[in-house]
Design a protein around this motif. Structure first.
Motif, mmCIF file in Angstrom:
data_model
loop_
_atom_site.group_PDB
_atom_site.id
_atom_site.type_symbol
_atom_site.label_atom_id
_atom_site.label_comp_id
_atom_site.label_asym_id
_atom_site.label_seq_id
_atom_site.Cartn_x
_atom_site.Cartn_y
_atom_site.Cartn_z
ATOM 1 N N GLN A 347 0.012 -1.199 -0.109
ATOM 2 C CA GLN A 347 0.447 0.033 0.300
ATOM 3 C C GLN A 347 0.768 1.003 -0.044
ATOM 4 N N SER A 348 1.655 1.034 0.960
ATOM 5 C CA SER A 348 2.508 2.393 0.980
ATOM 6 C C SER A 348 3.540 2.596 -0.087
ATOM 7 N N LEU A 484 -6.169 -11.417 11.111
ATOM 8 C CA LEU A 484 -4.790 -10.044 10.935
ATOM 9 C C LEU A 484 -5.468 -9.113 11.928
HETATM 10 C C1 AGP Z 1 -2.655 -4.634 7.511
HETATM 11 O O1 AGP Z 1 -3.819 -3.677 8.224
HETATM 12 C C2 AGP Z 1 -1.478 -3.919 8.440
HETATM 13 N N1 AGP Z 1 -1.047 -2.534 8.163
HETATM 14 C C3 AGP Z 1 -0.065 -4.551 7.485
HETATM 15 O O2 AGP Z 1 0.085 -5.968 7.665
HETATM 16 C C4 AGP Z 1 -0.211 -3.847 6.263
HETATM 17 O O3 AGP Z 1 -0.713 -4.417 4.799
HETATM 18 C C5 AGP Z 1 2.299 -4.182 6.123
HETATM 19 O O4 AGP Z 1 2.190 -3.494 7.303
HETATM 20 C C6 AGP Z 1 2.266 -3.941 5.144
HETATM 21 O O5 AGP Z 1 2.296 -2.351 4.174
HETATM 22 P P1 AGP Z 1 2.205 -1.619 2.954
HETATM 23 O O6 AGP Z 1 1.061 -2.732 2.107
HETATM 24 O O7 AGP Z 1 2.355 -0.155 3.104
HETATM 25 O O8 AGP Z 1 3.481 -2.668 2.157
#
Ligand code: AGP
Length: 610
Positions: A347-348, A484
């Motif tokens: 995501q990030s 999770l």
């Molecule tokens: C999920 O709810 C968490 N925030 C965490 O597991 C997250 O998906 C993981 O840290 C990966 O982050 P990213 O997608 O930003 O790489």
């Protein structure tokens, strides 16, 4: 993860710093602070352990620093406990800094500085950098920062003020993200663009080891050789409203409700003539048809999206998929090389382990496809190919809409791969693609229809100490994510288990204090899963069954204590709707237990350190 902000401009700097820090609260933190050049050009620092409300109270009680240039920080403790003294900003006589990330050689540098007579008041690696900057200070901030960058190792971002230069702030980064925002007569630094959207959408991405100088009306950059550089101005396509709660009590439930739009925004532009088309990233049918195997590497929820992808790709495209946890992959001497495709999901786009896995894969000659939400992030920029999930800003720590868009992209990829491999006909691929395009309506319906039952079941779970999620096939992949989600926002221990594996040990945990959530959406596996449900029920477990209306008809009364029923759709696509009750259940359980689901304890939104 720590958040950095900085401001130079005509506004009340303390207020801008607190409001931009508020926008970064979602990253997770345990203390906060600001430092501002006051009317006499003296740096005034105020910091406090705990939430931003503590800092705000302190600013009200002590009087906020009045000025127009300053830096601020939310700290997620790594070196030293959360406390006022360990909070940022940290100062040495001529320097004040905020810092995100980790200085790996800080012990060695601390010993060096101690030998030079420097003393330290905190346990942080940050104070070591402040003292080092002060030690090397030669009257020129840029050459001083450059000297220090040559001495420190690790991944970090810094916002810096030099006492002798009250008209400016400096910023530098290595690995950890940092952006420089600009508007008319003002400039900003921030860990990510959502922090400053209320002031401007225009920003520059700072690259590794570049140094930025910000005054009220100018920003300038030098590269790592200290040559002045021009940088491309970017415009954020996320607006401020997207990063606000818009009447919802929490970002998590807002983002759950945004999932129909997130899917259509992500899927529709990638469909041409009724078929998936991923040409935008360079994935043509010719490349896909030669793929022998795929490795998906990611962390947390993103890794769970990879698990759904594995089941779908192997099922319809008949290409083997290995799913790996990034923190394991990077240290396991993985068997990856030329001709291999590695998919990094994030995501990030800044997750440290996923980024390291990407670099390792490229070093070994594999091609890397990134599935990323944050545009211009490190993973997006370093991958050979990128498909953006268009979920918009995800603020809640618990990922929901990012996950649903990640699996949507995995479906598009799987369908196109299956077409390229000839394992599905064009007509079948069109049918699947059209079913995927209809998902937004199905998702909207399920969100509305399960809300009440999830609220009710959530109220029954508040006293549970531990829970088990079970499922088979795609339902197992999905139950990993359900588990999770619940544990991260409710703090109830939970595990997901392949239902058929229960008898091999885990069933010994079952008693009347261990609720079991069984996911059963796959008609060919329903009887098997139900026999596992009967086993746990007969050992006292309270059972919550998430199943389709057509599966529900096959299940005798009394087998489950609570049923959450969702409409039957194409079974391959079931994870897209079946994840919704799991997300909503986690949300209500969290709220019923008095937690803030948006900022679960100990968690950071973006894990930019190992
Ligand atoms: C999920 O709810 C968490 N925030 C965490 O597991 C997250 O998906 C993981 O840290 C990966 O982050 P990213 O997608 O930003 O790489």
């Amino acid at each position: 993860m720590c958040g950095i902000v900085g401001y130079a401009g005509p506004r009340d700097c303390s207020e801008v710093l607190v409001s931009t820090l508020t926008n970064l609260e979602y990253r997770g933190y345990d203390s906060a602070g600001i430092a501002v050049f006051d009317e006499k050009n003296i740096i005034e620092t105020v910091k406090s352990e705990g939430k931003l409300s503590n800092l705000k109270n302190k600013l009200e009680t002590l009087g906020k620093p009045e000025g127009h240039i300053g830096i601020g920080h939310t700290r997620w403790a790594t070196h030293g406990e959360p406390s006022d003294v360990n909070s940022h900003p940290h100062s040495a006589p001529r320097v004040t800094i905020v810092h995100n990330g980790i200085i790996e050689n800080y012990q060695e540098l601390k010993e060096f500085l101690t030998g030079k007579g420097k003393t330290f008041i905190s346990e942080t690696d940050t104070e070591v950098v402040a003292q080092l900057l002060d030690y090397y200070y030669d009257g020129d901030p840029i050459t001083t920062i450059d000297k220090v960058m040559g001495e420190v190792t690790g991944s970090f971002a810094l916002g810096i003020m030099f006492a002798e230069f009250p008209d400016r702030i400096y910023a530098v980064r290595r690995e950890s993200p940092l952006i420089v925002g600009v508007a008319d007569g003002e400039s900003f630094i921030a860990s990510d663009v959502t922090a400053i959207l209320q002031y401007t959408k225009n920003y520059y991405l700072l690259e590794h080891d570049e140094i930025a100088t910000l005054t009220r009306d100018s920003v300038s950059f030098v590269d790592k050789y200290l040559n002045p550089i021009e940088k491309e101005l970017k415009v954020a396509d996320w607006d401020r409203e997207a990063a606000q709660k818009a009447g919802y009590p929490h970002f998590m439930i807002k983002e759950i409700n945004e999932q129909p739009t997130a899917i259509s925004t992500t899927v529709n532009p990638r469909i041409r003539g009724g078929l998936p088309n991923l040409d935008e990233c360079g994935l043509t049918l010719d490349i896909l048809k030669d793929l022998k195997s795929i490795t998906v590497v990611a962390c947390g929820t993103a890794m769970h999206a990879g698990m759904v992808g594995k089941y779908v790709i192997e099922d319809i495209a008949r290409v083997p998929v290995n799913v790996d946890i990034a923190s394991e992959f990077r240290y396991r001497n993985p068997i990856i090389g030329e001709g291999d495709l590695v998919i990094i999901i994030s995501q990030s786009g800044e997750t440290a382990d996923s980024l390291a896995a990407l670099r390792l894969s490229k070093q070994r000659g594999a091609k890397v496809l990134a599935i990323v939400n944050a545009k211009g992030s490190s993973i997006a920029r370093e991958a050979d190919m990128v498909i953006y999930t268009l979920a918009g800003p995800e603020i809640a720590v618990a990922s929901t809409k990012a996950y649903i868009t990640q699996i949507s992209v995995m479906y598009l990829f799987a369908f196109e791969l299956a077409l390229a491999k000839g394992t599905v006909s064009t007509a079948e691929c069109k049918r699947l693609t059209s079913a995927l395009q209809k998902m937004p309506e199905a998702v909207k319906y399920v969100i509305e229809s399960v809300d009440e039952i999830c609220q009710y079941v959530g109220s029954k779970l508040i006293t549970a100490d531990s829970l088990l999620y079970i499922g088979r096939g795609l339902d197992y992949a999905l139950s990993m994510e359900g588990s999770l989600k619940l544990k991260e926002v409710s703090y109830i221990h939970s595990e997901s288990y392949a239902a058929g594996e229960l008898k091999h040990g885990t069933i010994s945990l079952i008693d009347d204090e261990m609720p079991v959530i069984a996911v059963a959406t796959q008609s060919d596996l329903i009887e098997k899963t139900i026999s596992n449900v009967v086993e746990v029920k007969s050992r006292g477990a309270k059972v919550i069954l998430v199943c389709t209306d057509s599966c529900a008809n096959k299940i005798k009364d009394g087998i489950a204590d609570y049923k959450i029923i969702i409409p039957h759709i194409d079974e391959l696509l079931m994870p897209i709707t079946a994840v919704l009750p799991l997300q909503i259940l986690a949300y209500y359980t969290s709220v019923n237990r008095g937690n803030n689901p948006d900022q679960p304890r100990n968690l950071a939104k973006s894990v930019t350190v190992e």
